[in-house]
Design a protein around this motif. Sequence first.
Motif, PDB file in Angstrom:
ATOM      1  N   VAL A   1      -3.765 -14.299  -0.827  1.00 24.78           N
ATOM      2  CA  VAL A   1      -4.617 -13.856   0.279  1.00 24.78           C
ATOM      3  C   VAL A   1      -3.806 -12.908   1.169  1.00 24.78           C
ATOM      4  O   VAL A   1      -2.805 -13.315   1.757  1.00 24.78           O
ATOM      5  CB  VAL A   1      -5.154 -15.041   1.097  1.00 24.78           C
ATOM      6  CG1 VAL A   1      -6.255 -14.563   2.037  1.00 24.78           C
ATOM      7  CG2 VAL A   1      -5.685 -16.157   0.186  1.00 24.78           C
ATOM      8  N   HIS A   2      -4.261 -11.666   1.257  1.00 20.71           N
ATOM      9  CA  HIS A   2      -3.490 -10.618   1.924  1.00 20.71           C
ATOM     10  C   HIS A   2      -3.582 -10.690   3.441  1.00 20.71           C
ATOM     11  O   HIS A   2      -4.373 -11.447   4.021  1.00 20.71           O
ATOM     12  CB  HIS A   2      -3.927  -9.235   1.420  1.00 20.71           C
ATOM     13  CG  HIS A   2      -5.333  -8.860   1.789  1.00 20.71           C
ATOM     14  ND1 HIS A   2      -5.691  -8.423   3.050  1.00 20.71           N
ATOM     15  CD2 HIS A   2      -6.487  -8.840   1.056  1.00 20.71           C
ATOM     16  CE1 HIS A   2      -6.983  -8.141   3.085  1.00 20.71           C
ATOM     17  NE2 HIS A   2      -7.495  -8.402   1.883  1.00 20.71           N
ATOM     18  N   CYS A   3      -2.801  -9.851   4.109  1.00 21.57           N
ATOM     19  CA  CYS A   3      -2.765  -9.808   5.572  1.00 21.57           C
ATOM     20  C   CYS A   3      -3.883  -8.923   6.127  1.00 21.57           C
ATOM     21  O   CYS A   3      -4.526  -8.167   5.389  1.00 21.57           O
ATOM     22  CB  CYS A   3      -1.415  -9.291   6.052  1.00 21.57           C
ATOM     23  SG  CYS A   3      -1.075  -7.564   5.604  1.00 21.57           S
ATOM     24  N   SER A   4      -4.095  -9.005   7.425  1.00 22.21           N
ATOM     25  CA  SER A   4      -5.090  -8.170   8.090  1.00 22.21           C
ATOM     26  C   SER A   4      -4.752  -6.689   7.934  1.00 22.21           C
ATOM     27  O   SER A   4      -3.579  -6.294   7.939  1.00 22.21           O
ATOM     28  CB  SER A   4      -5.154  -8.511   9.581  1.00 22.21           C
ATOM     29  OG  SER A   4      -5.592  -9.832   9.786  1.00 22.21           O
ATOM     30  N   LEU A   5      -5.785  -5.878   7.795  1.00 24.47           N
ATOM     31  CA  LEU A   5      -5.728  -4.413   7.685  1.00 24.47           C
ATOM     32  C   LEU A   5      -5.169  -3.934   6.350  1.00 24.47           C
ATOM     33  O   LEU A   5      -5.004  -2.730   6.151  1.00 24.47           O
ATOM     34  CB  LEU A   5      -4.929  -3.783   8.835  1.00 24.47           C
ATOM     35  CG  LEU A   5      -5.385  -4.129  10.251  1.00 24.47           C
ATOM     36  CD1 LEU A   5      -4.594  -3.293  11.269  1.00 24.47           C
ATOM     37  CD2 LEU A   5      -6.871  -3.910  10.441  1.00 24.47           C
ATOM     38  N   ALA A   6      -4.902  -4.848   5.419  1.00 28.69           N
ATOM     39  CA  ALA A   6      -4.433  -4.462   4.087  1.00 28.69           C
ATOM     40  C   ALA A   6      -5.565  -4.696   3.089  1.00 28.69           C
ATOM     41  O   ALA A   6      -6.737  -4.693   3.441  1.00 28.69           O
ATOM     42  CB  ALA A   6      -3.181  -5.248   3.711  1.00 28.69           C
ATOM     43  N   HIS A   7      -5.220  -4.895   1.834  1.00 35.10           N
ATOM     44  CA  HIS A   7      -6.198  -5.211   0.788  1.00 35.10           C
ATOM     45  C   HIS A   7      -5.449  -5.873  -0.354  1.00 35.10           C
ATOM     46  O   HIS A   7      -4.206  -5.990  -0.318  1.00 35.10           O
ATOM     47  CB  HIS A   7      -6.939  -3.952   0.317  1.00 35.10           C
ATOM     48  CG  HIS A   7      -6.044  -2.831  -0.102  1.00 35.10           C
ATOM     49  ND1 HIS A   7      -5.389  -2.806  -1.315  1.00 35.10           N
ATOM     50  CD2 HIS A   7      -5.673  -1.701   0.551  1.00 35.10           C
ATOM     51  CE1 HIS A   7      -4.665  -1.710  -1.408  1.00 35.10           C
ATOM     52  NE2 HIS A   7      -4.812  -1.014  -0.294  1.00 35.10           N
ATOM     53  N   SER A   8      -6.170  -6.312  -1.373  1.00 41.69           N
ATOM     54  CA  SER A   8      -5.539  -7.079  -2.444  1.00 41.69           C
ATOM     55  C   SER A   8      -4.511  -6.276  -3.233  1.00 41.69           C
ATOM     56  O   SER A   8      -3.627  -6.846  -3.877  1.00 41.69           O
ATOM     57  CB  SER A   8      -6.599  -7.643  -3.389  1.00 41.69           C
ATOM     58  OG  SER A   8      -7.391  -6.602  -3.948  1.00 41.69           O
ATOM     59  N   GLY A   9      -4.594  -4.947  -3.176  1.00 44.83           N
ATOM     60  CA  GLY A   9      -3.600  -4.122  -3.845  1.00 44.83           C
ATOM     61  C   GLY A   9      -2.216  -4.254  -3.248  1.00 44.83           C
ATOM     62  O   GLY A   9      -1.222  -3.862  -3.870  1.00 44.83           O
ATOM     63  N   ALA A  10      -2.130  -4.817  -2.036  1.00 42.95           N
ATOM     64  CA  ALA A  10      -0.827  -5.011  -1.395  1.00 42.95           C
ATOM     65  C   ALA A  10       0.048  -5.988  -2.182  1.00 42.95           C
ATOM     66  O   ALA A  10       1.267  -6.023  -1.989  1.00 42.95           O
ATOM     67  CB  ALA A  10      -1.022  -5.516   0.023  1.00 42.95           C
ATOM     68  N   TRP A  11      -0.573  -6.765  -3.057  1.00 43.65           N
ATOM     69  CA  TRP A  11       0.178  -7.741  -3.844  1.00 43.65           C
ATOM     70  C   TRP A  11       0.768  -7.147  -5.116  1.00 43.65           C
ATOM     71  O   TRP A  11       1.409  -7.867  -5.895  1.00 43.65           O
ATOM     72  CB  TRP A  11      -0.737  -8.903  -4.229  1.00 43.65           C
ATOM     73  CG  TRP A  11      -1.216  -9.732  -3.093  1.00 43.65           C
ATOM     74  CD1 TRP A  11      -2.502  -9.887  -2.664  1.00 43.65           C
ATOM     75  CD2 TRP A  11      -0.427 -10.582  -2.244  1.00 43.65           C
ATOM     76  NE1 TRP A  11      -2.566 -10.757  -1.609  1.00 43.65           N
ATOM     77  CE2 TRP A  11      -1.299 -11.198  -1.337  1.00 43.65           C
ATOM     78  CE3 TRP A  11       0.948 -10.865  -2.184  1.00 43.65           C
ATOM     79  CZ2 TRP A  11      -0.845 -12.090  -0.359  1.00 43.65           C
ATOM     80  CZ3 TRP A  11       1.387 -11.755  -1.210  1.00 43.65           C
ATOM     81  CH2 TRP A  11       0.501 -12.349  -0.315  1.00 43.65           C
ATOM     82  N   ARG A  12       0.586  -5.859  -5.368  1.00 44.92           N
ATOM     83  CA  ARG A  12       0.947  -5.281  -6.657  1.00 44.92           C
ATOM     84  C   ARG A  12       2.405  -5.558  -7.034  1.00 44.92           C
ATOM     85  O   ARG A  12       2.716  -5.950  -8.162  1.00 44.92           O
ATOM     86  CB  ARG A  12       0.670  -3.783  -6.649  1.00 44.92           C
ATOM     87  CG  ARG A  12       0.726  -3.132  -8.026  1.00 44.92           C
ATOM     88  CD  ARG A  12       0.227  -1.702  -7.967  1.00 44.92           C
ATOM     89  NE  ARG A  12      -1.192  -1.633  -7.604  1.00 44.92           N
ATOM     90  CZ  ARG A  12      -1.658  -1.136  -6.458  1.00 44.92           C
ATOM     91  NH1 ARG A  12      -0.816  -0.665  -5.557  1.00 44.92           N
ATOM     92  NH2 ARG A  12      -2.952  -1.103  -6.226  1.00 44.92           N
ATOM     93  N   GLY A  13       3.322  -5.344  -6.100  1.00 46.06           N
ATOM     94  CA  GLY A  13       4.736  -5.564  -6.399  1.00 46.06           C
ATOM     95  C   GLY A  13       5.054  -7.014  -6.684  1.00 46.06           C
ATOM     96  O   GLY A  13       5.799  -7.332  -7.621  1.00 46.06           O
ATOM     97  N   LEU A  14       4.466  -7.917  -5.899  1.00 46.30           N
ATOM     98  CA  LEU A  14       4.707  -9.340  -6.118  1.00 46.30           C
ATOM     99  C   LEU A  14       4.044  -9.816  -7.407  1.00 46.30           C
ATOM    100  O   LEU A  14       4.605 -10.653  -8.129  1.00 46.30           O
ATOM    101  CB  LEU A  14       4.186 -10.134  -4.920  1.00 46.30           C
ATOM    102  CG  LEU A  14       4.621 -11.600  -4.825  1.00 46.30           C
ATOM    103  CD1 LEU A  14       6.138 -11.728  -4.837  1.00 46.30           C
ATOM    104  CD2 LEU A  14       4.031 -12.252  -3.589  1.00 46.30           C
ATOM    105  N   GLU A  15       2.873  -9.291  -7.713  1.00 51.45           N
ATOM    106  CA  GLU A  15       2.215  -9.644  -8.977  1.00 51.45           C
ATOM    107  C   GLU A  15       3.097  -9.281 -10.166  1.00 51.45           C
ATOM    108  O   GLU A  15       3.196 -10.044 -11.133  1.00 51.45           O
ATOM    109  CB  GLU A  15       0.863  -8.934  -9.079  1.00 51.45           C
ATOM    110  CG  GLU A  15      -0.198  -9.509  -8.160  1.00 51.45           C
ATOM    111  CD  GLU A  15      -1.456  -8.658  -8.108  1.00 51.45           C
ATOM    112  OE1 GLU A  15      -2.480  -9.163  -7.604  1.00 51.45           O
ATOM    113  OE2 GLU A  15      -1.419  -7.489  -8.550  1.00 51.45           O
ATOM    114  N   LYS A  16       3.717  -8.131 -10.090  1.00 51.80           N
ATOM    115  CA  LYS A  16       4.612  -7.716 -11.184  1.00 51.80           C
ATOM    116  C   LYS A  16       5.765  -8.695 -11.331  1.00 51.80           C
ATOM    117  O   LYS A  16       6.149  -9.064 -12.456  1.00 51.80           O
ATOM    118  CB  LYS A  16       5.124  -6.304 -10.918  1.00 51.80           C
ATOM    119  CG  LYS A  16       6.014  -5.750 -12.015  1.00 51.80           C
ATOM    120  CD  LYS A  16       6.424  -4.317 -11.711  1.00 51.80           C
ATOM    121  CE  LYS A  16       7.310  -3.755 -12.812  1.00 51.80           C
ATOM    122  NZ  LYS A  16       7.727  -2.343 -12.515  1.00 51.80           N
TER     123      LYS A  16
END
Length: 276
Positions: free
Chosen positions: A26-41
């Motif tokens: 679950v991402h932070c305010s003003l971001a989106h789920s794409g913010a997890w891209r690095g951690l997902e990798k």
Amino acid sequence: MNIEPLAGHPTCWHRAGQGARAALMVHCSLAHSGAWRGLEKRLSDQFTMLAFDLPGHGRSADWDGAGDFQDASVQIAEALLDRETSGPVDLIGHSYGGTIALRLAQRAPKRVRSLTMFEPVLFAAARDHPAYAENAAYMNGPFADAMRSGDRMEAARLFNVMWGRDAAWQALPQSLREDMARRIHLIPAGKPVTHDDIHDQIAPGALERVELPVLLMEGARSPALVGAVHDVLEARLPNVQRHVIGGAGHMAPITHPAEVGDAILAFLRQTAPTRP
């Protein structure tokens, strides 16, 4: 990537990774789920991860302002878990997303295997700390003034500066600054949770009942209020570890995904053996 109704709200979500463990991020305010891209990798070998855009964020539909913003977000998360998972999951939440992840664990602990929160913004936990008064004065003063005057770009700048530095704001692409300004009204929408604890997440006994393994993470360069909140959470959560990411600030899940990911993997190795 999918866009479809979840809990009655058109929501963008995606799946990443091929690991044995199911996780919801679950991402932070003003971001989106794409913010997890690095951690997902970083986590892709160990986890199959679900992530969604909160209402009004990314490609999800705008939030209609009805009811409580966290309520709407939690209902979407639960609908996604109901449909896409069949067993316990690992929850990972950043900032406001951390408050949502915690609430999911509080509402249905049996469906949660572990909880990782990076700087959950439960400021109400630190009401007696001087940093709380400073934050409230800033948000009720300059930030609120900018919102009342309709200067959304200035409000977005002030919010960003509070969590980083003015130089970091100036370094952002203009398109990203404009996107943050368009969504800046969602910051006051979170105040009933962050400052007022409308759902009693930190009420007496509420944290003590979260008995599952919890990893509480923070950046070494984050504001003092973060540490004050974490001191309270660390003292009250019965099964908690605390980890600091050196050289990082509030946005470490984006700026330091390798370090954050490695800390999560080490935490899970210590506390919760992998299960199919």
